[in-house]
Enzyme design. Sequence first.
Site, PDB file in Angstrom:
ATOM      1  N   ARG A   1      13.092  16.724  -3.436  1.00 35.96           N
ATOM      2  CA  ARG A   1      13.466  17.485  -4.621  1.00 35.96           C
ATOM      3  C   ARG A   1      14.995  17.630  -4.739  1.00 35.96           C
ATOM      4  O   ARG A   1      15.566  17.451  -5.819  1.00 35.96           O
ATOM      5  CB  ARG A   1      12.799  18.859  -4.583  1.00 35.96           C
ATOM      6  CG  ARG A   1      12.786  19.578  -5.900  1.00 35.96           C
ATOM      7  CD  ARG A   1      12.084  20.914  -5.768  1.00 35.96           C
ATOM      8  NE  ARG A   1      10.631  20.789  -5.626  1.00 35.96           N
ATOM      9  CZ  ARG A   1       9.786  20.833  -6.655  1.00 35.96           C
ATOM     10  NH1 ARG A   1      10.240  20.995  -7.873  1.00 35.96           N
ATOM     11  NH2 ARG A   1       8.493  20.730  -6.463  1.00 35.96           N
TER      12      ARG A   1
ATOM     13  N   HIS B   1      10.520  29.389 -22.987  1.00 31.06           N
ATOM     14  CA  HIS B   1       9.133  29.457 -22.523  1.00 31.06           C
ATOM     15  C   HIS B   1       8.248  29.959 -23.665  1.00 31.06           C
ATOM     16  O   HIS B   1       8.595  30.952 -24.320  1.00 31.06           O
ATOM     17  CB  HIS B   1       9.032  30.407 -21.315  1.00 31.06           C
ATOM     18  CG  HIS B   1       7.644  30.495 -20.778  1.00 31.06           C
ATOM     19  ND1 HIS B   1       7.080  29.503 -20.008  1.00 31.06           N
ATOM     20  CD2 HIS B   1       6.690  31.442 -20.924  1.00 31.06           C
ATOM     21  CE1 HIS B   1       5.841  29.836 -19.700  1.00 31.06           C
ATOM     22  NE2 HIS B   1       5.582  31.013 -20.236  1.00 31.06           N
TER      23      HIS B   1
END
Lengths: 211, 211
Positions: A64, A108
Site C-alpha cells: 500500500r 461521501h
Amino acid sequence: MNTPVGVLLSGSGTNLQALLDAAAEGTSFRIAVVISNRRDAHGLERARQAGVPAVWIPHRGKEREAHEAELVAALREHGAEWVALAGYMRLLKTTLLAAFPQRVLNIHPALLPSFPGTHGQRQAFEYGVRIAGCTLHFVDHGTDTGPIIAQGAVPVLPDDDEDALKARILGLEHELYPRVLRWAVEGRLRIDGRRVHVDLPEGEEAFVWAR
Amino acid sequence: MNTPVGVLLSGSGTNLQALLDAAAEGTSFRIAVVISNRRDAHGLERARQAGVPAVWIPHRGKEREAHEAELVAALREHGAEWVALAGYMRLLKTTLLAAFPQRVLNIHPALLPSFPGTHGQRQAFEYGVRIAGCTLHFVDHGTDTGPIIAQGAVPVLPDDDEDALKARILGLEHELYPRVLRWAVEGRLRIDGRRVHVDLPEGEEAFVWAR
C-alpha cells in the site's frame, strides 16, 4: 493564478466532471492531473476530453505504501497542491496524507457520521431514513471520519428506489464539491479539533438542502 | 373519538406541551395520562395544568421489569392505547414493549442513526456536523434503533453554540411529534422490516427542513 489540484478516482468521475466544469467556467482551482487505480475508469476519459493529464497507477501486487508513493510522485510531477478524492475506492494510509497534510478532501454520499464506507446511499435507503445527503470532509486515517467541511441533505421520498435517491444526492455532490474545493485553495478552511471553521464568502453557506 | 395516549417523561416536557397543545386545538389523539419516574419532572406540572392525570412512578430500588409492570398498569388504568416517550430517560425492556407491541414512539434529537443515546445535540455539535436534526421512531429494545417514521433537519450555523442548536432542533420536534402521533393513532403507519410506510394525508410529508 489558479491552484493546481490532483483528483484521485476509481470510477465514472461525475464529481470530477463537476470540478472540470467549474474550472472551465473560471474558479480559483484547476485540475492538474487525474489519477486512477483502474485503467478503465471513465473518469480518465473525462480528463483526456478536458485536456487534463490522465494517469493510470495500478495498485495490484503492490504494498500500500509503495503504491501511495507512486501517487505522490505523480501528483508532485504535475504540481498538485491539493488532492481531491472523487470516488477513489482505496483507503489512504500514511504516505499520501503525510505528503499533503490537511490538503486531502473527500466526498461521501451520506450524512456522516451515518453510513460510512461503501454504498452510503444504499445503507441509508435500507436503514429507512427520511433524510439522506452527502458530506465533504478532510481525509484522515479512518474510513470517512475526518473533520466535516460541508453537508447537503435531501429527503427520501415515498416512491424512491435506491437509484432515485442516489441521483438526488449526486445533484448535491456536484453543487458542493466545486464550492468546497474553492474554499480550500483560497485558504478559507481552518481545522480546530473535529470542527472546521470556514471563512465563508458573502452569501455562501456550508450546507445545502434540496428536494 | 380521540385515541387515548400515555406519555412517559423524565424532564421538562416541552414535547408533551406540543402534544397537549395539539390535543387542545383538536386532533385524533388525546393525552390520557402522563407518567414520570421523577417526582420533580416539570412535565408532570404541565399535565396537571392541562387537567391530565399526572403519575409519579419511581424506579429507584426496583427491578426494571417490575417498574415497567407498574408503568403498564398505570397506562392501562387510564385507557392508553399508544405510548409516546417524550424525554423519558430509561431504556425500555420486554414488559412495556410486549404490552404495547409496535405502539411505543420516541423522539430523538439527532438524525439517527447518528448520535444515539443521551445528549444527541451535544454529540452532533462536538462532532462538527453541518446538518443536525431529530427523529421520530418506533421503540425497540435497542437505544434509538427502532424503525424511523419521520425526520427533521436543520443547519448548524457558524455562530451556534450547543444551546442555539438545541433550540433550533426543538422547534422541529414540536412540529413533528403531534403530526406523527396523529398518523399513528389513525392507523397510517405500517412497519416493513426496518422501513416504515406512511399513508400520508394530502399535503403532509415525513420530513421537514427548517433554517
